[in-house]
Design a protein around this motif. Structure first.
Motif, mmCIF file in Angstrom:
data_model
loop_
_atom_site.group_PDB
_atom_site.id
_atom_site.type_symbol
_atom_site.label_atom_id
_atom_site.label_comp_id
_atom_site.label_asym_id
_atom_site.label_seq_id
_atom_site.Cartn_x
_atom_site.Cartn_y
_atom_site.Cartn_z
ATOM 1 N N ILE A 178 -5.402 53.149 71.246
ATOM 2 C CA ILE A 178 -5.318 52.046 72.210
ATOM 3 C C ILE A 178 -6.684 51.816 72.852
ATOM 4 C CG2 ILE A 178 -2.863 52.320 72.723
ATOM 5 C CD1 ILE A 178 -3.702 53.834 75.235
ATOM 6 N N ASP A 179 -6.772 50.715 73.592
ATOM 7 C CA ASP A 179 -7.988 50.421 74.345
ATOM 8 C C ASP A 179 -7.809 50.846 75.792
ATOM 9 O OD1 ASP A 179 -9.214 49.377 72.213
ATOM 10 O OD2 ASP A 179 -8.748 47.298 72.657
ATOM 11 N N ALA A 180 -8.935 50.818 76.534
ATOM 12 C CA ALA A 180 -8.891 51.247 77.937
ATOM 13 C C ALA A 180 -7.982 50.323 78.752
ATOM 14 C CB ALA A 180 -10.296 51.252 78.518
ATOM 15 N N GLN A 181 -7.961 49.032 78.394
ATOM 16 C CA GLN A 181 -7.176 48.090 79.203
ATOM 17 C C GLN A 181 -5.775 47.881 78.630
ATOM 18 O OE1 GLN A 181 -9.799 47.372 77.372
ATOM 19 N NE2 GLN A 181 -9.782 45.319 76.543
ATOM 20 N N TRP A 182 -5.276 48.902 77.944
ATOM 21 C CA TRP A 182 -3.969 48.785 77.305
ATOM 22 C C TRP A 182 -2.868 48.579 78.339
ATOM 23 C CZ3 TRP A 182 0.621 51.635 77.294
ATOM 24 C CH2 TRP A 182 1.514 51.355 76.249
ATOM 25 N N VAL A 183 -1.954 47.666 78.038
ATOM 26 C CA VAL A 183 -0.778 47.503 78.904
ATOM 27 C C VAL A 183 0.452 47.566 78.005
ATOM 28 C CG1 VAL A 183 -1.688 46.209 80.844
ATOM 29 C CG2 VAL A 183 -1.125 45.010 78.747
ATOM 30 N N PRO A 184 1.579 48.075 78.538
ATOM 31 C CA PRO A 184 2.784 48.125 77.714
ATOM 32 C C PRO A 184 3.235 46.719 77.338
ATOM 33 C CG PRO A 184 3.111 49.285 79.790
ATOM 34 C CD PRO A 184 1.799 48.620 79.876
ATOM 35 N N ARG A 185 3.709 46.556 76.115
ATOM 36 C CA ARG A 185 4.169 45.242 75.668
ATOM 37 C C ARG A 185 5.634 45.065 76.047
ATOM 38 N NH1 ARG A 185 -0.296 42.297 73.533
ATOM 39 N NH2 ARG A 185 -1.834 43.920 73.832
ATOM 40 N N ASP A 186 5.965 43.814 76.312
ATOM 41 C CA ASP A 186 7.339 43.504 76.704
ATOM 42 C C ASP A 186 8.256 43.612 75.495
ATOM 43 O OD1 ASP A 186 9.564 42.648 77.870
ATOM 44 O OD2 ASP A 186 8.851 40.659 78.431
ATOM 45 N N ILE A 187 9.327 44.401 75.658
ATOM 46 C CA ILE A 187 10.203 44.656 74.500
ATOM 47 C C ILE A 187 10.939 43.388 74.079
ATOM 48 C CG2 ILE A 187 12.186 45.429 75.863
ATOM 49 C CD1 ILE A 187 12.427 47.593 73.535
ATOM 50 N N ILE A 188 11.245 42.494 75.043
ATOM 51 C CA ILE A 188 11.971 41.266 74.693
ATOM 52 C C ILE A 188 11.101 40.391 73.804
ATOM 53 C CG2 ILE A 188 12.983 39.160 75.627
ATOM 54 C CD1 ILE A 188 13.713 40.771 78.109
#
Lengths: 142, 275
Positions: B124-134
């Motif tokens: 992943i990258d430093a600015q990784w954010v969780p992706r929306d499952i929907i």
């Protein structure tokens, strides 16, 4: 011919002129490179609208020959087929040529838009800005 | 600059408005554009190519050269984006991994041992954010339907609106949707940049190669009638099949160039996580 008739019977030309001038103004006067690219896209849309509207014919259908079972109702082309006049009449189908030209132009337009955006990214990496006057300043300073 | 711009558009606008009156009216069947060349296309398309969709027959047969070089332009645009933006992969100071089952992020500094890229460890990258499952599941559900529709558009271009360009763009859009809803790394793992480049070149090659095959069989370039003995049909049906072959080449080129341009534009050439 009174004013209103001219206005309505050539509505396609007014639409394309307005779009084209909006695009041209953005390309000339805007300071931001991305806004210039948006202007270029609008200009392109104006050309596409012009070509496609040239191909239109009153009372004609899409440029696909009727084939297969003939349904009830439908336009002139369908009626001609129902009444057994087999020969294809050019009056019944709109002009396919502008559609062909614009079909390729749209996809090529998207691809060249990609190149324009790539250049903008490159300029931003080099100068840290997309404003044209700031880029010019940096260039003059050497 | 604003003043020059306003004056230019005023001048051009007035000129265009004045001369718009000389143009044929909207939908005029006797306009110059519809009286010279297009009646031939409309009346002879069935006899010449056995393709009811005139747009397809004009695109790939009557104006085959034009379309071939349009495809080349698209390939060139893809190449231009690649050469402008693509950066060599450099050794990064620190890289991040995410342990997927627990959700723990690991930072590995220079010279540290990076775990194998697997299902358990995700780069992943430093600015990784969780992706929306929907969003993720919806786009994953939509993708096969978009692709089937695209194949239908390509294959049914002879009889309904459609063809290589449209189908290719829809195919590319399916992959771009995947890249937006997941991330660029996952997409590149599925369709690598190399395969996108090879596919785009292969598309143009199929088009030009069909033309060259016609030359080898002793007729003009892109005269698909020459393919009749190879395809085992008469000359008119051979044109119809030739158009299909060429459209498949166009679809391949357009799809992969769209993907390729997206890869390079969305990550500014780094091909990390992208947008």
């Amino acid at each position: 011919m009174d004013f209103l008739t001219v206005l309505i019977s050539r509505a396609n030309y007014w639409a394309y002129i307005i779009l084209m001038m909006v695009g041209l103004y953005a390309m000339i006067a805007k300071n931001n490179l991305v806004k210039k690219i948006v202007g270029m896209s609008i200009f392109q849309t104006a050309v596409i609208l012009f070509y496609v509207s040239i191909g239109a014919k009153q009372g004609a259908t899409i440029p696909i020959l009727r084939h297969g079972p003939v349904p009830e109702g439908g336009g002139i082309a369908h009626a001609a087929l129902r009444h057994g006049t087999d020969a294809v009449q050019a009056v019944n189908y709109i002009n396919p040529l502008p559609h062909v030209l614009m079909l390729t132009a749209i996809v090529v337009g998207v691809a060249t838009l990609g190149v324009a955006l790539a250049l903008a990214i490159k300029v931003y990496k080099e100068y840290g800005t997309l404003e044209e006057n700031e880029i010019n300043q940096r260039l003059r300073r050497g | 600059m604003k003043l020059i711009g306003k004056m230019t558009i005023l001048l051009c606008g007035i000129l265009l408005i004045v001369f718009a009156n000389k143009f044929p009216e909207f939908g005029d069947p006797h306009s110059p554009a519809s009286t010279h060349l297009s009646p031939y296309y409309i009346e002879h398309t069935m006899a010449d190519t056995a393709v009811p969709n005139m747009v397809t027959s004009v695109l790939a047969d009557y104006r085959g050269y034009d379309t071939m070089f349009e495809t080349t332009v698209i390939l060139t645009a893809g190449l231009a984006c690649f050469f402008l933006l693509r950066l060599p992969e450099e050794e990064e100071k620190e890289i991040y991994f995410r342990h997927v089952p627990t959700g723990v992020t690991i930072r590995i500094e220079e010279c540290g041992a990076a775990p194998e890229d697997s299902d358990v460890f995700q780069r992943i990258d430093a600015q990784w954010v969780p992706r929306d499952i929907i969003i993720r599941s919806t786009s994953r559900l939509l993708m096969p339907f978009i692709q089937i529709f695209a194949l239908y558009v390509v294959a049914h271009g002879h009889h309904s609106p459609g063809g290589g360009f449209q189908g290719g763009v829809i195919l590319g859009a399916a992959v771009i949707l995947f890249a937006i809803s997941h991330n660029l790394r996952t997409t590149v793992a599925k369709i690598s940049e190399t395969s996108a480049a090879i596919m785009s070149a292969a598309g143009v090659f199929i088009y030009a190669g069909t033309g060259a095959l016609c030359v080898m069989l002793g007729e003009n370039f892109l005269n698909y009638g020459a393919l009749a003995p190879l395809l085992g049909t008469d000359r008119v049906m051979a044109r119809s099949h030739g158009i299909l072959i060429v459209e498949i080449g166009v679809a391949l080129a357009v799809m992969s160039v769209m993907i390729w341009i997206y890869y390079n534009l969305s990550s500014a050439g780094k091909q990390d996580e992208g947008l």
